[in-house]
Design an enzyme around this catalytic site. Sequence first.
Site, PDB file in Angstrom:
ATOM      1  N   ALA A 230       0.844  -1.204   0.000  1.00  0.00           N
ATOM      2  CA  ALA A 230       0.000   0.000   0.000  1.00  0.00           C
ATOM      3  C   ALA A 230       0.874   1.247   0.000  1.00  0.00           C
ATOM      4  CB  ALA A 230      -0.921  -0.016   1.221  1.00  0.00           C
ATOM      5  N   GLY A 231       1.844   1.290  -0.917  1.00  0.00           N
ATOM      6  CA  GLY A 231       2.775   2.417  -0.973  1.00  0.00           C
ATOM      7  C   GLY A 231       2.386   3.441  -2.015  1.00  0.00           C
TER       8      GLY A 231
ATOM      9  N   VAL B 287       5.181  -4.214  -4.086  1.00  0.00           N
ATOM     10  CA  VAL B 287       6.030  -4.050  -2.906  1.00  0.00           C
ATOM     11  C   VAL B 287       7.290  -3.278  -3.286  1.00  0.00           C
ATOM     12  CG1 VAL B 287       5.148  -6.169  -1.877  1.00  0.00           C
ATOM     13  CG2 VAL B 287       7.224  -6.246  -3.257  1.00  0.00           C
ATOM     14  N   ASN B 288       8.039  -2.856  -2.279  1.00  0.00           N
ATOM     15  CA  ASN B 288       9.236  -2.070  -2.575  1.00  0.00           C
ATOM     16  C   ASN B 288      10.378  -2.945  -3.097  1.00  0.00           C
ATOM     17  OD1 ASN B 288       8.470  -2.815   0.028  1.00  0.00           O
ATOM     18  ND2 ASN B 288      10.143  -1.695   0.986  1.00  0.00           N
TER      19      ASN B 288
ATOM     20  N   THR C 215      17.408  -0.564  -3.860  1.00  0.00           N
ATOM     21  CA  THR C 215      18.738  -1.022  -4.296  1.00  0.00           C
ATOM     22  C   THR C 215      19.364  -1.840  -3.168  1.00  0.00           C
ATOM     23  OG1 THR C 215      18.941   0.996  -5.592  1.00  0.00           O
ATOM     24  CG2 THR C 215      20.967  -0.213  -5.186  1.00  0.00           C
TER      25      THR C 215
ATOM     26  N   GLU D 282       5.000  10.945  -9.211  1.00  0.00           N
ATOM     27  CA  GLU D 282       4.443  11.476  -7.972  1.00  0.00           C
ATOM     28  C   GLU D 282       4.128  12.956  -8.137  1.00  0.00           C
ATOM     29  OE1 GLU D 282       6.819  10.317  -4.553  1.00  0.00           O
ATOM     30  OE2 GLU D 282       7.005   8.319  -5.426  1.00  0.00           O
TER      31      GLU D 282
ATOM     32  N   ALA E 121      12.430   3.544 -19.988  1.00  0.00           N
ATOM     33  CA  ALA E 121      11.709   4.822 -19.960  1.00  0.00           C
ATOM     34  C   ALA E 121      12.307   5.726 -18.882  1.00  0.00           C
ATOM     35  CB  ALA E 121      10.222   4.579 -19.688  1.00  0.00           C
ATOM     36  N   ASN E 122      12.533   5.169 -17.693  1.00  0.00           N
ATOM     37  CA  ASN E 122      13.093   5.994 -16.616  1.00  0.00           C
ATOM     38  C   ASN E 122      14.523   6.426 -16.932  1.00  0.00           C
ATOM     39  OD1 ASN E 122      10.903   6.284 -14.988  1.00  0.00           O
ATOM     40  ND2 ASN E 122      11.365   4.532 -13.691  1.00  0.00           N
TER      41      ASN E 122
ATOM     42  N   CYS F 114      12.766   6.287  -8.168  1.00  0.00           N
ATOM     43  CA  CYS F 114      12.901   5.483  -9.387  1.00  0.00           C
ATOM     44  C   CYS F 114      14.164   5.719 -10.198  1.00  0.00           C
ATOM     45  CB  CYS F 114      11.696   5.725 -10.294  1.00  0.00           C
ATOM     46  SG  CYS F 114      10.244   4.888  -9.701  1.00  0.00           S
TER      47      CYS F 114
HETATM   48  C1  UDX Z   1       9.431   9.038 -12.471  1.00  0.00           C
HETATM   49  C2  UDX Z   1       8.839   8.865 -13.882  1.00  0.00           C
HETATM   50  O1  UDX Z   1       8.516  10.164 -14.423  1.00  0.00           O
HETATM   51  C3  UDX Z   1       7.608   7.976 -13.828  1.00  0.00           C
HETATM   52  O2  UDX Z   1       7.123   7.742 -15.133  1.00  0.00           O
HETATM   53  C4  UDX Z   1       7.982   6.658 -13.164  1.00  0.00           C
HETATM   54  O3  UDX Z   1       6.845   5.839 -13.025  1.00  0.00           O
HETATM   55  C5  UDX Z   1       8.591   6.900 -11.799  1.00  0.00           C
HETATM   56  O4  UDX Z   1       9.712   7.781 -11.907  1.00  0.00           O
HETATM   57  P1  UDX Z   1       8.834  10.543 -10.350  1.00  0.00           P
HETATM   58  O5  UDX Z   1      10.185  10.132  -9.855  1.00  0.00           O
HETATM   59  O6  UDX Z   1       7.668  10.393  -9.448  1.00  0.00           O
HETATM   60  O7  UDX Z   1       8.471   9.742 -11.687  1.00  0.00           O
HETATM   61  O8  UDX Z   1       8.884  12.105 -10.771  1.00  0.00           O
HETATM   62  P2  UDX Z   1       9.446  12.896 -12.040  1.00  0.00           P
HETATM   63  O9  UDX Z   1       8.479  13.939 -12.373  1.00  0.00           O
HETATM   64  O10 UDX Z   1       9.880  12.002 -13.127  1.00  0.00           O
HETATM   65  O11 UDX Z   1      10.724  13.645 -11.433  1.00  0.00           O
HETATM   66  C6  UDX Z   1      11.894  12.947 -11.031  1.00  0.00           C
HETATM   67  C7  UDX Z   1      12.973  13.928 -10.625  1.00  0.00           C
HETATM   68  O12 UDX Z   1      13.464  14.632 -11.763  1.00  0.00           O
HETATM   69  C8  UDX Z   1      12.499  15.007  -9.649  1.00  0.00           C
HETATM   70  O13 UDX Z   1      13.496  15.233  -8.670  1.00  0.00           O
HETATM   71  C9  UDX Z   1      12.311  16.224 -10.520  1.00  0.00           C
HETATM   72  O14 UDX Z   1      12.454  17.429  -9.824  1.00  0.00           O
HETATM   73  C10 UDX Z   1      13.445  16.030 -11.522  1.00  0.00           C
HETATM   74  N1  UDX Z   1      13.224  16.725 -12.807  1.00  0.00           N
HETATM   75  C11 UDX Z   1      12.164  16.393 -13.593  1.00  0.00           C
HETATM   76  C12 UDX Z   1      14.131  17.699 -13.226  1.00  0.00           C
HETATM   77  O15 UDX Z   1      15.101  18.004 -12.536  1.00  0.00           O
HETATM   78  N2  UDX Z   1      13.929  18.309 -14.431  1.00  0.00           N
HETATM   79  C13 UDX Z   1      12.884  17.989 -15.253  1.00  0.00           C
HETATM   80  O16 UDX Z   1      12.785  18.576 -16.350  1.00  0.00           O
HETATM   81  C14 UDX Z   1      11.967  17.001 -14.817  1.00  0.00           C
HETATM   82  P1  ADP Z   2       6.530   2.109  -3.896  1.00  0.00           P
HETATM   83  O1  ADP Z   2       7.001   3.526  -4.037  1.00  0.00           O
HETATM   84  O2  ADP Z   2       7.169   1.175  -4.888  1.00  0.00           O
HETATM   85  O3  ADP Z   2       5.046   1.975  -3.846  1.00  0.00           O
HETATM   86  P2  ADP Z   2       6.654   1.829  -0.991  1.00  0.00           P
HETATM   87  O4  ADP Z   2       7.844   1.562  -0.129  1.00  0.00           O
HETATM   88  O5  ADP Z   2       5.955   3.145  -0.877  1.00  0.00           O
HETATM   89  O6  ADP Z   2       7.139   1.564  -2.491  1.00  0.00           O
HETATM   90  O7  ADP Z   2       5.544   0.708  -0.750  1.00  0.00           O
HETATM   91  C1  ADP Z   2       5.755  -0.644  -0.723  1.00  0.00           C
HETATM   92  C2  ADP Z   2       4.884  -1.267   0.379  1.00  0.00           C
HETATM   93  O8  ADP Z   2       4.944  -2.694   0.271  1.00  0.00           O
HETATM   94  C3  ADP Z   2       5.323  -0.931   1.808  1.00  0.00           C
HETATM   95  O9  ADP Z   2       4.261  -0.270   2.487  1.00  0.00           O
HETATM   96  C4  ADP Z   2       5.630  -2.315   2.451  1.00  0.00           C
HETATM   97  O10 ADP Z   2       5.217  -2.392   3.808  1.00  0.00           O
HETATM   98  C5  ADP Z   2       4.805  -3.250   1.581  1.00  0.00           C
HETATM   99  N1  ADP Z   2       5.270  -4.639   1.574  1.00  0.00           N
HETATM  100  C6  ADP Z   2       6.527  -5.096   1.378  1.00  0.00           C
HETATM  101  N2  ADP Z   2       6.558  -6.445   1.411  1.00  0.00           N
HETATM  102  C7  ADP Z   2       5.280  -6.876   1.650  1.00  0.00           C
HETATM  103  C8  ADP Z   2       4.639  -8.157   1.784  1.00  0.00           C
HETATM  104  N3  ADP Z   2       5.344  -9.284   1.678  1.00  0.00           N
HETATM  105  N4  ADP Z   2       3.314  -8.185   2.014  1.00  0.00           N
HETATM  106  C9  ADP Z   2       2.595  -7.036   2.120  1.00  0.00           C
HETATM  107  N5  ADP Z   2       3.117  -5.811   1.982  1.00  0.00           N
HETATM  108  C10 ADP Z   2       4.454  -5.717   1.756  1.00  0.00           C
END
Ligand code: UDX
Ligand code: ADP
Length: 466
Positions: free
Chosen positions: A14-15, A91-92, A95, A167, A225-226, A278
């Site tokens: 539920a992250g 789940v998370n 690294t 996000e 993509a990332n 990411c």
């Molecule tokens: C990213 C990808 O965009 C998304 O598709 C994937 O599922 C998860 O990773 P996120 O990390 O949530 O999403 O945010 P994003 O808007 O991509 O920004 C990432 C970082 O890059 C932030 O720190 C942001 O400030 C920075 N950024 C973004 C820049 O410095 N310049 C830009 O032009 C865009």
């Molecule tokens: P993301 O950004 O990928 O969603 P988060 O760390 O926010 O990552 O969320 C991942 C969630 O998965 C955490 O809340 C963690 O408690 C949960 N989790 C990890 N392993 C398990 C498991 N085996 N069963 C249920 N929940 C789990």
Amino acid sequence: MAPITVKKICCIGAGYVGGPTCAVIALKCPNIQVTIVDLNQARIDAWNSDNLPIYEPGLDEVVKTARGKNLFFSTDVDKAIAEADLIFVSVNTPTKKSGVGAGYAADLNFLQRATRRIAEVSTSSKIVVEKSTVPCRTADAMRTILEANSKPGCRFDILSNPEFLAEGTAISDLFAPDRVLIGSLQTESGKDACAALANVYANWVPRDRILTVGLWSSELTKLAANAMLAQRISSVNALSAICEATGANIDEVAFAVGKDSRVGAKFLKASVGFGGSCFQKDILNLVYLSESLHLPEVAKYWKAVVDMNEYQKDRFSRKVVDTLFNTITGKKIAILGWAFKKDTGDTRESPSISICNHFLSEKARVNVYDPQVTEEQIWLDLDETSTNEVDHKQHVSISKSAIEACKDAEAIVICTEWDEFKTLDWAKIYEACPRPAFVFDGRLMLNRAELQQIGFKVVTIGSGDV
Ligand code: UDX
Ligand code: ADP
């Protein structure tokens, strides 16, 4: 065989990914029962309260509309698994910190534990969907675990369905995604499973935006993509250093470059460096994958994107020190913004953390303000990253407003592009600062001329003249 009609979905985790994604699925598919489970009781309690565990514009409304109708949050992982026909594994996958591949490879421990639980608890066939970002060919490992631990008569079809939400804009990204990607084995049952999930998304996503591909292509696409998005930022940040040395302006350069339709305008904003859970993790994953495949040149190429990001964070911190006459010992510095980008309370890999630690290593006194990040989280981030050279508890204070953080500060450092920083009463802030008062705009978001008129000395990323 024909694709099943999905009636019950379980989401494990539920992250930031599982929560918003499955809440939107529940909202858009009133006929499907969605249960989001997590081992973390406090997190589930928060999802069931008025104070959700993550800040994301629009999320409250989605959850309030669906919760209790067809959307449920629970810690009863086994029950939700047993009842579901389709299970998202969200789940998370951080690294790895130790062992083979430490610092690069993804730690798949959480994923494997969740997968094993699915096999142990299931008494009927399931579609199991990888939602978490995983290294290429993880589905193979999941299948081995599922088959080794399953009960007779239970079939598991594995799909890869990476999430591309960013996000801060998660809800609008989920409502109108550029694409939904589903990878499956190209067997008959694999294709049926893929069609079953595609039918879920088709409740609100146009069919031509639902792409179906092979399992490994889907897994690799998420990393690709990332990596390519992050590469654009590192490219523009590398150019920002040239701008500062030549007097060119990175915003002007990026704007003009982005006008080329082959390049495009998005993701060209110079900054203090990218953060978030990411980009760095996925690139390091790609580097590890390339090395494992004996492709050192490819590994080196992608690694440079992360190296450039480290350089940018360090370069910005040094610039602050240099500008403040080569020493910040005992000086008060305000850091505005702790989240890795605006409109989120997430601080994972946030540049603010590295920048603050740099200032602390120079023995500055740092005042931090962020509109969404809790005080507890800021301390946690510093506890985890502190080098123990300086006692951060003695040198950092956390403010309740930007104005409070900036009071008496010799330098104000913008690390996150929160909208509220644009409309601060900068004249009032200036009055409360000793002279000369500096603003370091690490996000290129403030009106430089206005600040200069007030009296501030303004230093921005990617712009030559101080
Ligand atoms: C990213 C990808 O965009 C998304 O598709 C994937 O599922 C998860 O990773 P996120 O990390 O949530 O999403 O945010 P994003 O808007 O991509 O920004 C990432 C970082 O890059 C932030 O720190 C942001 O400030 C920075 N950024 C973004 C820049 O410095 N310049 C830009 O032009 C865009
Ligand atoms: P993301 O950004 O990928 O969603 P988060 O760390 O926010 O990552 O969320 C991942 C969630 O998965 C955490 O809340 C963690 O408690 C949960 N989790 C990890 N392993 C398990 C498991 N085996 N069963 C249920 N929940 C789990």
